[in-house]
Design a protein around this motif. Structure first.
Motif, PDB file in Angstrom:
ATOM      1  N   UNK A  33     -17.695  -2.172  -0.666  1.00  0.00           N
ATOM      2  CA  UNK A  33     -18.804  -1.359  -0.992  1.00  0.00           C
ATOM      3  C   UNK A  33     -18.081   0.105  -1.089  1.00  0.00           C
ATOM      4  N   UNK A  34     -18.777   0.894  -1.796  1.00  0.00           N
ATOM      5  CA  UNK A  34     -18.301   2.230  -2.187  1.00  0.00           C
ATOM      6  C   UNK A  34     -18.267   2.958  -0.603  1.00  0.00           C
ATOM      7  N   UNK A  35     -19.630   2.748   0.095  1.00  0.00           N
ATOM      8  CA  UNK A  35     -19.380   3.431   1.304  1.00  0.00           C
ATOM      9  C   UNK A  35     -18.389   3.099   2.347  1.00  0.00           C
ATOM     10  N   UNK A  36     -17.902   1.809   2.204  1.00  0.00           N
ATOM     11  CA  UNK A  36     -16.905   1.285   2.986  1.00  0.00           C
ATOM     12  C   UNK A  36     -15.421   1.824   2.747  1.00  0.00           C
ATOM     13  N   UNK A  37     -15.158   2.284   1.536  1.00  0.00           N
ATOM     14  CA  UNK A  37     -13.817   2.533   0.874  1.00  0.00           C
ATOM     15  C   UNK A  37     -12.824   3.391   2.005  1.00  0.00           C
ATOM     16  N   UNK A  38     -13.208   4.571   2.186  1.00  0.00           N
ATOM     17  CA  UNK A  38     -12.517   5.421   3.139  1.00  0.00           C
ATOM     18  C   UNK A  38     -12.180   4.656   4.473  1.00  0.00           C
ATOM     19  N   UNK A  39     -13.085   4.377   5.031  1.00  0.00           N
ATOM     20  CA  UNK A  39     -12.741   3.478   6.227  1.00  0.00           C
ATOM     21  C   UNK A  39     -11.844   2.386   6.218  1.00  0.00           C
ATOM     22  N   UNK A  40     -11.884   1.574   5.131  1.00  0.00           N
ATOM     23  CA  UNK A  40     -11.215   0.346   4.996  1.00  0.00           C
ATOM     24  C   UNK A  40      -9.660   0.813   4.682  1.00  0.00           C
ATOM     25  N   UNK A  41      -9.819   1.973   3.830  1.00  0.00           N
ATOM     26  CA  UNK A  41      -8.294   2.470   3.535  1.00  0.00           C
ATOM     27  C   UNK A  41      -7.505   2.973   4.812  1.00  0.00           C
ATOM     28  N   UNK A  42      -8.592   3.691   5.659  1.00  0.00           N
ATOM     29  CA  UNK A  42      -7.668   4.376   6.774  1.00  0.00           C
ATOM     30  C   UNK A  42      -7.353   3.259   7.747  1.00  0.00           C
ATOM     31  N   UNK A  82     -26.252  -4.639  -9.401  1.00  0.00           N
ATOM     32  CA  UNK A  82     -26.532  -3.349  -9.019  1.00  0.00           C
ATOM     33  C   UNK A  82     -25.950  -2.582  -8.054  1.00  0.00           C
ATOM     34  N   UNK A  83     -25.113  -3.317  -7.369  1.00  0.00           N
ATOM     35  CA  UNK A  83     -24.720  -3.099  -5.932  1.00  0.00           C
ATOM     36  C   UNK A  83     -23.574  -1.805  -6.218  1.00  0.00           C
ATOM     37  N   UNK A  84     -23.366  -1.026  -5.146  1.00  0.00           N
ATOM     38  CA  UNK A  84     -22.348  -0.002  -5.280  1.00  0.00           C
ATOM     39  C   UNK A  84     -20.952  -0.336  -4.731  1.00  0.00           C
ATOM     40  N   UNK A  85     -20.105  -0.665  -5.386  1.00  0.00           N
ATOM     41  CA  UNK A  85     -18.822  -1.250  -5.155  1.00  0.00           C
ATOM     42  C   UNK A  85     -17.808  -0.380  -5.808  1.00  0.00           C
TER      43      UNK A  85
END
Length: 151
Positions: A74-83, A127-130
């Motif tokens: 999900x777009x909201x998780x991108x930064x944390x998953x990358x970190x 419609x999800x934010x990915x």
């Protein structure tokens, strides 16, 4: 007789539309030595039983210097998953082991190589934010894009 031809034509058009939607189940990306994907946005259909992600590394540098993968979250998780992926290291393709926020990810590849992964289409909602991104350290700032899921 003319009415039946009209119905036949409409039926064929509807079938063609369904075939086109069903065929939109593969995300094909190219990554290069300049830390860029060839697409900023990719689209798949929510009706896909299986979604396949294909990555071709068009560069020449080895995986240790310029490795690329594709991670979908999900777009909201991108930064944390990358970190958290950086902490997971090369052995885990820079993706946290059993990270529930990761919908799918490919293996890490170097220049000239191709990789792919398939996952159940029901992990995505229309419609999800990915987003998709490369989790090699430092790459996610440039190598990312939006994943649009249509009906």
């Amino acid at each position: 007789m003319k009415l039946s031809r009209v119905f036949l034509a409409l039926a064929l058009l509807g079938a063609a539309g369904m075939a086109q939607a069903a065929g939109n189940c593969t995300i094909s990306l190219k990554g290069d030595d300049a830390m860029k994907f060839d697409l900023r946005e990719a689209t798949v259909s929510a009706s896909c039983a299986t979604v396949t992600v294909e990555l071709t590394h068009t560069g020449k540098l080895p995986v240790a210097a310029m490795g690329h993968n594709v991670v979908i979250t999900s777009t909201a998780d991108l930064a944390a998953v990358a970190r958290d992926g950086v902490k997971a290291g090369t052995a885990n393709d820079y993706v946290g082991k059993d990270d529930a926020r990761v919908i799918a990810h490919t293996a890490l590849v170097g220049g000239g190589a191709t990789t792919r992964v398939s996952f159940p289409g029901n992990k995505l909602t229309a419609g999800g934010d990915y987003s998709f991104f490369c989790s090699f350290p430092g790459h996610s700032a440039l190598m990312k894009g939006k994943l649009v899921v249509t009906r």
